[in-house]
Design a protein around this motif. Structure first.
Motif, mmCIF file in Angstrom:
data_model
loop_
_atom_site.group_PDB
_atom_site.id
_atom_site.type_symbol
_atom_site.label_atom_id
_atom_site.label_comp_id
_atom_site.label_asym_id
_atom_site.label_seq_id
_atom_site.Cartn_x
_atom_site.Cartn_y
_atom_site.Cartn_z
ATOM 1 N N PRO A 39 63.628 22.101 43.197
ATOM 2 C CA PRO A 39 62.380 21.549 43.734
ATOM 3 C C PRO A 39 61.164 22.261 43.117
ATOM 4 O O PRO A 39 61.095 23.485 43.119
ATOM 5 C CB PRO A 39 62.472 21.832 45.241
ATOM 6 N N VAL A 42 54.450 21.610 44.255
ATOM 7 C CA VAL A 42 53.621 20.406 44.170
ATOM 8 C C VAL A 42 52.228 20.734 44.693
ATOM 9 O O VAL A 42 52.087 21.271 45.791
ATOM 10 C CB VAL A 42 54.235 19.252 44.999
ATOM 11 N N ALA A 63 51.877 17.824 50.763
ATOM 12 C CA ALA A 63 53.195 17.404 50.291
ATOM 13 C C ALA A 63 54.241 17.924 51.273
ATOM 14 O O ALA A 63 54.195 19.081 51.672
ATOM 15 C CB ALA A 63 53.468 17.950 48.899
ATOM 16 N N VAL A 66 59.671 18.238 49.804
ATOM 17 C CA VAL A 66 59.737 18.354 48.345
ATOM 18 C C VAL A 66 61.175 18.641 47.933
ATOM 19 O O VAL A 66 61.802 19.580 48.427
ATOM 20 C CB VAL A 66 58.807 19.468 47.824
ATOM 21 N N PHE A 71 58.902 13.789 46.602
ATOM 22 C CA PHE A 71 58.287 14.374 47.784
ATOM 23 C C PHE A 71 57.570 13.277 48.550
ATOM 24 O O PHE A 71 57.513 12.129 48.115
ATOM 25 C CB PHE A 71 57.311 15.503 47.411
#
Length: 87
Positions: A39, A42, A63, A66, A71
């Motif tokens: 992952p 973000v 976000a 994720v 996401f």
């Protein structure tokens, strides 16, 4: 670093931020074009905003969920001058 622009607007299915009053939440899934091996981190930002002077303007995006494949963009919204934004 990879980047993308994901436009959010009232034309999207499930958009309810302009309806009624009080707490509302809009969630929009994003799927990466290519999955990551883990992952990623973000970061979200607002690059444009259509606002009306009749309401107080408060914006929050985050976000959630994720994964290496995508996401969910979460945009809480509220109408009413005295109410705080939901977390």
């Amino acid at each position: 670093m990879l980047s993308a622009v994901v436009p959010l607007s009232s034309s999207l299915e499930g958009w309810t931020l302009l309806e009624g009053s009080g707490n509302r939440m809009f969630r929009h899934p994003v799927t990466f074009e290519h999955s990551f091996s883990a992952p990623p981190v973000v970061h979200l930002g607002v690059v444009g905003l259509d606002a009306d002077k009749a309401d107080n303007l408060r914006v929050r995006v985050r976000a959630e969920d994720v994964t290496s494949a995508g996401f969910t963009i979460v945009t809480p919204g509220i109408r009413g001058a005295a109410a705080p934004l939901p977390s």
